[in-house]
Design a protein around this motif. Sequence first.
Motif, PDB file in Angstrom:
ATOM      1  N   ARG A 260       0.827  -1.207   0.000  1.00 40.56           N
ATOM      2  CA  ARG A 260       0.000   0.000   0.000  1.00 40.56           C
ATOM      3  C   ARG A 260       0.868   1.267   0.000  1.00 40.56           C
ATOM      4  O   ARG A 260       0.538   2.271  -0.620  1.00 40.56           O
ATOM      5  CB  ARG A 260      -0.922  -0.025   1.228  1.00 40.56           C
ATOM      6  N   LYS A 261       1.995   1.176   0.671  1.00 44.83           N
ATOM      7  CA  LYS A 261       2.907   2.324   0.761  1.00 44.83           C
ATOM      8  C   LYS A 261       3.496   2.640  -0.623  1.00 44.83           C
ATOM      9  O   LYS A 261       3.485   3.788  -1.066  1.00 44.83           O
ATOM     10  CB  LYS A 261       4.027   1.955   1.737  1.00 44.83           C
ATOM     11  N   ILE A 262       3.976   1.618  -1.295  1.00 35.74           N
ATOM     12  CA  ILE A 262       4.550   1.843  -2.632  1.00 35.74           C
ATOM     13  C   ILE A 262       3.459   2.319  -3.582  1.00 35.74           C
ATOM     14  O   ILE A 262       3.630   3.285  -4.334  1.00 35.74           O
ATOM     15  CB  ILE A 262       5.208   0.550  -3.173  1.00 35.74           C
ATOM     16  N   SER A 304      -2.555  -5.718  -5.345  1.00 33.18           N
ATOM     17  CA  SER A 304      -1.426  -4.960  -5.832  1.00 33.18           C
ATOM     18  C   SER A 304      -1.447  -3.540  -5.270  1.00 33.18           C
ATOM     19  O   SER A 304      -0.965  -2.593  -5.885  1.00 33.18           O
ATOM     20  CB  SER A 304      -1.525  -5.003  -7.356  1.00 33.18           C
ATOM     21  N   GLY A 305      -2.019  -3.393  -4.054  1.00 31.50           N
ATOM     22  CA  GLY A 305      -1.932  -2.120  -3.342  1.00 31.50           C
ATOM     23  C   GLY A 305      -3.121  -1.197  -3.489  1.00 31.50           C
ATOM     24  O   GLY A 305      -3.250  -0.227  -2.753  1.00 31.50           O
ATOM     25  N   PRO A 423      -8.719  -0.123   3.533  1.00 24.84           N
ATOM     26  CA  PRO A 423      -7.307   0.096   3.199  1.00 24.84           C
ATOM     27  C   PRO A 423      -6.428  -0.432   4.315  1.00 24.84           C
ATOM     28  O   PRO A 423      -6.781  -0.332   5.491  1.00 24.84           O
ATOM     29  CB  PRO A 423      -7.202   1.613   3.066  1.00 24.84           C
ATOM     30  N   PRO A 424      -5.283  -1.012   3.968  1.00 24.23           N
ATOM     31  CA  PRO A 424      -4.417  -1.614   4.983  1.00 24.23           C
ATOM     32  C   PRO A 424      -3.601  -0.548   5.694  1.00 24.23           C
ATOM     33  O   PRO A 424      -2.409  -0.422   5.477  1.00 24.23           O
ATOM     34  CB  PRO A 424      -3.531  -2.533   4.152  1.00 24.23           C
ATOM     35  N   SER A 425      -4.238   0.227   6.553  1.00 21.93           N
ATOM     36  CA  SER A 425      -3.533   1.365   7.135  1.00 21.93           C
ATOM     37  C   SER A 425      -2.525   0.916   8.190  1.00 21.93           C
ATOM     38  O   SER A 425      -1.474   1.492   8.325  1.00 21.93           O
ATOM     39  CB  SER A 425      -4.518   2.367   7.736  1.00 21.93           C
TER      40      SER A 425
END
Length: 513
Positions: A260-262, A304-305, A423-425
Motif C-alpha cells: 500500500r505504501k509503494i 497490488s496495493g 485500506p491496509p492502514s
Amino acid sequence: MPVRIVKNCMLFVLSLSWKFWCVVQAHRLSSPPHIVFIVADDLGWNDVSWHNPDIVTPNLERLARDGIILNQSYVQPVCTPSRTAFMTGYFPFHVGRQNHVLHPLEPTGVPLKFTLLPEKLRDYGYSSHAIGKWHLGYCNWSYTPTYRGFDSFFGFYSGSEDYFTHTRGQKDFLYFKEGTEWQWLNSNTGLDFRQGTSPATNYSGKYSTHVFARIMTNLLSTLDPSVPHFFYLPFQAVHGPLQVPKKYMRFYENIKDKSRKIFSGMVTALDEAVGKIVASLKKYGFYRNSVIVFVTDNGGQVQSGGNNWPLRGNKGTLWEGGTRGPSFVHSRLLEETGYISNKLVHAVDWYPTFVDIAGGLPDNTMDGVSQWTTLRTNGPEVRNEFVYNIFDTGRKPPKDAIRVGNFKLIRGFPGDPSGWIPPPSVHFTHASAQQCYVRRKGYEEEIRLFNIQDDPTERYNLVHVLPDRVQKMIHRLEEHRATMVPADDPPDNDHGNPKFWNGIFSPGWCEAH
Ligand SMILES: *[C@@H]1O[C@H](CO)[C@@H](O)[C@H](O)[C@H]1NC(C)=O
Ligand SMILES: *[C@@H]1O[C@H](CO)[C@@H](O)[C@H](O)[C@H]1NC(C)=O
Ligand SMILES: *[C@@H]1O[C@H](CO)[C@@H](O)[C@H](O)[C@H]1NC(C)=O
C-alpha cells in the motif's frame, strides 16, 4: 466552414459591428477546444484524496474541485474493455472485446471496421497524440495507434510491464507471494516501448510516469495552440508491478503495509505528472481553450496495493468496486463548476462527448451519448441505463449486469474478491483479502438486485423484495444480450514471442480484421 464565414465577413466588412461579429464567429468556429483525456490504470475509488485523505493527490484534487467531480462515472471491470469503450463509443459486448484483457501474444485487436476516436476527430480538424499504454492490439500494424488515427504515439502496446526497464514477459504476469509482497514472474523477456513505430531503447532506468509527462510537455512546446488537438494520456500508473522512486514514499510514513505504501507513492507520482502537464498546458497557451477529463480504466487491484473501500469488490468484478471509478472534468469552458455530480456517465460516453466538443453531430447508433451540454451547463441527466458487461461465456447461466435508474441487477458470479476490503492502514494481511472470497456452490445461478442510490455498497439484495423489477430488468438484459457480438478470444500465438523479434514486442504476426 471558416472559409464560408470569412466570405460572408467580406460582404459585411463595411460595418464595424459586423466586423466585430465576424472576428468573434470566425474565432469561435475555427478553434474548438483541445481535449486532454487522462486515463489512470487500476486506480481505485479509495485511491484519491477527495475520497481518502491519506492519499496525497493535491493537483488532481484541485482540478477536480475546481471542475466537476463525477461521482457516478462507470467503466468496465478490466482494462482492454474500458479502453475499447473509450476509443469506439460502443460497449465491448458490441465489439467482441467483452471477456478479458488482450494477452501479449493474442493475435487480435479492436476490429478495423470501428472508426477509433482520433480518426473521427480528424474530420473536425484535430490532430491527435497518444502517450502511454495502448492495450488495444498490436499484432498487425493496422491495430496500432499511428494506424488508427493518432498522429503520434509514445508508449507501450501491452497491458503492463516494468516501470523502469520497459520490458515484460511474453505471458501475462503471474503474482506470487514472497513474505508479504506480491512479485512479478517472468518479467524480462522483451522490450515494449516505442516512439511512433520505432522501438525506444534509450529509456531504461527512467520511470514511465516521468517519461510520459516529459514527452507530453515537450510535445506541447512544439504544437500550435490555435488549432485543435486531442491528447490521449493513458498512464501506466498505477497498475502493478509495485515500483516507484523512493522519494514518493516519504509521504506515507503512516502506512505500514509495504504494498500500500509503494502503491500510494505511485499515485502521488501520477498526481505530480498531471500537475506538470497542466502547468505546460498553461505555459504554452492550451489551457484556456481545453477540456480536461480524468478517469480510471477499472477499479483498484487489492492484491497490488489498490483499494476501493467502502465500495464492494475489486478490479475484474462486476461489483461497484470494479466498475465505479474516481473521475472529474475540468475546463474554463464549463458554465458551472465546484460541485459533485451524481448523474450517470459511462466509458462509452467519452467518444460522442468529444465529437460533440469538436463540433460533430451525434451518431444515434452508438452506445455512448454526449455528456457535453449536461457538463457545460449543469443540465439534465442524459443517461438512465447502462450495461456493466455481458460476458460471452458460451454456457448457462449467463453472467452480466445492468443499471436502470437507481437499480443494478447482476446475474451470475460477479467475481472475487467479493467483500468490502478496508485500506491496509496498519498492517494489511493478504489473508484478509482471502476472507472476502465468497465463491461457493450455486453462486453462478444467483441473481442480485441493489438500489445503488440508497445502498452504494451493495449490502441488501432486493431480489425477493422487488420481483417485478427483477423480471423487467432481466428482460432488458436479454434484449441487450440478443445484440451481443461473440467474444473474439483466439488462442495465444507464439509467433509474437519477442525472441523472434529481436527481443522487442513487435507487430507483424497476425492478419488484422
Ligand atoms: C532517445 O532517442 C530518441 C531518438 O534518437 C531521442 O529523440 C530522445 O530524446 C532520446 N531520449 C532520451 C531520454 O535519451
Ligand atoms: C458520492 O457517492 C457516494 C457513494 O454513493 C455517496 O455516499 C456520496 O454521498 C456521494 N456524494 C455526493 C456529494 O452526492
Ligand atoms: C495485416 O493485416 C492485413 C489485413 O488482414 C493483411 O493483409 C496483412 O498481411 C497483415 N500483415 C501481416 C504482417 O500479417
